[in-house]
Scaffold this active site. Structure first.
Site, PDB file in Angstrom:
ATOM      1  N   LYS A  53       2.236  -5.941 -13.169  1.00 32.60           N
ATOM      2  CA  LYS A  53       2.769  -4.884 -14.054  1.00 32.60           C
ATOM      3  C   LYS A  53       3.634  -3.989 -13.184  1.00 32.60           C
ATOM      4  CE  LYS A  53       2.526  -1.095 -15.627  1.00 32.60           C
ATOM      5  NZ  LYS A  53       3.639  -0.150 -15.430  1.00 32.60           N
ATOM      6  N   GLU A  89      -5.540   1.330  -3.671  1.00 27.85           N
ATOM      7  CA  GLU A  89      -4.793   1.962  -2.565  1.00 27.85           C
ATOM      8  C   GLU A  89      -4.122   3.206  -3.139  1.00 27.85           C
ATOM      9  OE1 GLU A  89      -2.161  -0.996  -0.937  1.00 27.85           O
ATOM     10  OE2 GLU A  89      -3.813  -2.049  -0.002  1.00 27.85           O
ATOM     11  N   CYS A 135       3.123   7.375   0.664  1.00 31.22           N
ATOM     12  CA  CYS A 135       1.687   7.679   0.652  1.00 31.22           C
ATOM     13  C   CYS A 135       1.140   7.959   2.051  1.00 31.22           C
ATOM     14  CB  CYS A 135       0.909   6.530   0.025  1.00 31.22           C
ATOM     15  SG  CYS A 135       1.129   4.974   0.913  1.00 31.22           S
ATOM     16  N   GLU A 173      -1.923  16.174  -2.804  1.00 28.23           N
ATOM     17  CA  GLU A 173      -0.741  15.385  -2.438  1.00 28.23           C
ATOM     18  C   GLU A 173       0.462  15.866  -3.252  1.00 28.23           C
ATOM     19  OE1 GLU A 173      -0.417  11.339  -3.964  1.00 28.23           O
ATOM     20  OE2 GLU A 173       0.068  10.678  -1.950  1.00 28.23           O
TER      21      GLU A 173
END
Ligand code: NAD
Length: 491
Positions: free
Chosen positions: A181, A256, A289, A386
């Site tokens: 996806k 992750e 990330c 974040e």
């Protein structure tokens, strides 16, 4: 029925899904927009429950034949897949710079070669997967790694080609079939990847692609009880939802997720080297990330270090990612830009000081200036959450213990960087609670090494044999050494 291809700066790319070896259009579509100048690139298929059903069904249908081939017979298919990605290197660079705003130079020199490797390396590595034999007085145990079945791969927008191939490579090499996806804000390179799989002659159903929004297409995919594994890269919130949904069918997930990694600069560090590396955290406009976005700097050298970093940042070229000289490109989407700006404004309202940046960048509507904030407390939102934009924070420490406490003082634990005299830096790095940490360096990644985070940064490890551990089922074939006589008293 397939739709006409989109034309993006001379590259022709399908807007459709790829299911069972064929392009499949949708009645429903969504818009793909270029973050550099908000040009509309075209309409992309939006996957319905029926498309998800067809894609998973195709992957189920292709599984037993693909699994039975074994690694040696699969390897030539995957080498051809990798070669096709390499042949289309220019097209991949064009598409990802247009839909995700990734630097074209980085695509050419980093991302595309790594995507080729992600497929080719794991195909070779799978040849080394051997049964493990355990001999006991009673029996011989032959421990096998069998492919698990259909793997759903879900990727984010910040590096779609790299992250898709990093999961698809080991999943296919170990005999699984895949439904990918693609991320809705950056769908184009995943579509070209499907063309590469087709060119390589992968049997229909072995690799399938769905386009569409996470909340519809992604949600329908992870709810499918026929999945054997879900490999997800993205945000913590989505991961929690996926883990809950997968739990209903007991489907194992590899997650992750985000990071808020520390970049520690000890008093005995090479400050020029540390400053040059710290500036790299603005790469991809900070939408990375594993970036070390929290600068933790020894107070005795903080002023000198900050001056050196400022000098590097002032020379950074913010601009069009398609230009070779550009070092910092746009933010992917207006919503992400608002999010970044919101974090900075709230931090400033609570007393943070802006050392540089702090506002939108004049280059374009979706640009934010490389920013450094200081005057922060550990519990401040901008230290804890974040941002996923070109925003770094600076805190100072007086001792190693204090640096470790600050580094470990968030819910995240993905990466980290530690600059200092080598022995000192290694000793400190070992005390940081994280999935990986670079000493006097940044971004060195080897396919043989494990990758993943702890705490809110993820569950599980991929990379090297860790990928095979996740994508395979372990089976123990037990053969007795003496004739077996069935008996109720037998244990
Ligand atoms: P996101 O979680 O919003 O979306 C990621 C993917 O999940 C997209 O394809 C999206 O369509 C899909 N999705 C969304 N909702 C879903 C649902 N309910 N069911 C199934 N799929 C769904 O993340 P994002 O904003 O695209 O990416 C940014 C995040 O990814 C950041 O937190 C970043 O740190 C993280 N990230 C982590 C790594 C890593 O390796 N640890 C690498 C890159 C990015």
């Amino acid at each position: 029925m397939s739709s006409p291809n989109l034309e993006v700066a001379g590259v022709s790319v399908s807007p459709d899904h790829y299911i069972n070896g064929e392009r499949v259009a949708s009645d429903a579509t969504f818009e793909c927009v270029c973050p550099i100048d908000q040009t509309r690139l075209g309409d992309i298929a939006s996957g319905s429950a029926a498309h998800v059903d067809a894609a998973v069904g195709a992957a189920v249908g292709a599984f037993s034949t693909w699994a039975a081939l074994g690694p040696a017979a699969r390897q030539p298919y995957l080498q051809r897949f990798a070669d096709a990605i390499g042949r289309h290197a220019e097209a991949f660079a064009t598409l990802e710079s247009h839909d995700a705003g990734v630097l074209r130079s980085r695509m050419a020199h980093g991302v595309v070669p790594r995507a080729v490797q992600n497929i080719a390396w794991f195909a070779e590595r799978a040849l080394t997967l051997q049964d493990r034999v355990i001999e006991t007085p009673q029996a011989r145990h032959v421990v096998r790694h069998d492919p698990a079945g259909v793997v759903a791969v879900i990727t984010p927008w910040n590096s779609p080609l790299m992250l898709a191939t990093w999961k698809i490579g080991p999943a296919l090499a170990s005999g699984n079939t895949v439904v990918l996806k693609a991320p809705e804000w950056a769908p184009l390179t995943s579509s070209l990847l499907a063309d590469c799989a087709h060119e390589a002659g992968l049997p229909p159903g072995v690799f399938n692609l769905l386009q569409g929004a996470g909340a519809q297409t992604g949600a329908a995919l992870v709810s499918d009880a026929r999945l054997a594994r879900i490999s997800f890269t993205g945000s913590v919130g989505t991961a929690k939802w996926i883990a809950r949904t997968a739990a209903a069918n007991l489907v194992p997930c590899s997650l992750e997720l985000g990071g808020k990694s520390a970049f520690i600069v000890l008093a005995d560090a090479d400050l020029d080297a540390a400053a040059a590396t710290a500036a790299l955290m603005y790469r991809n406009a900070g939408q990375v990330c594993l970036a070390g976005t929290r600068l933790l700097v020894h107070r005795d050298i903080a002023a000198v270090f900050t001056g050196k970093l400022r000098a590097v940042v002032e020379r950074l070229v913010v601009g069009d990612p398609r230009e070779a000289a550009t070092e910092v490109g746009p933010i992917i989407h207006p919503r992400q830009l608002e999010r970044v700006q919101g974090f900075v404004e709230r931090a400033v309202a609570r007393g943070a000081r802006v050392l540089w940046g702090g506002a939108r960048h004049p280059f374009g509507e979706q640009y934010f200036a490389p920013t450094l904030l200081t005057g922060l407390r550990q519990h401040d939102e901008i230290v804890q959450q974040e941002v996923f934009g070109p925003v770094l924070t600076l805190q100072t420490f007086a001792s190693d213990d204090e640096a470790v406490e600050m580094a470990n003082g968030t819910d995240y634990g993905l990466g980290g960087v530690c600059y200092g005299e080598q022995t000192h830096a290694i000793e400190l790095a070992q005390r940081v609670r994280t999935g990986f940490i670079w000493v006097n360096s940044f971004g060195i990644r080897d396919l043989a090494a494990p990758f993943g985070g702890i705490k809110r940064s993820g569950v599980g490890r991929e990379g090297g044999d860790w990928s095979f551990e996740f994508f395979c089922d372990v089976k123990d074939v037990v053969v007795p050494k003496q004739p077996f006589r069935a008996s109720f008293s037998h244990r």
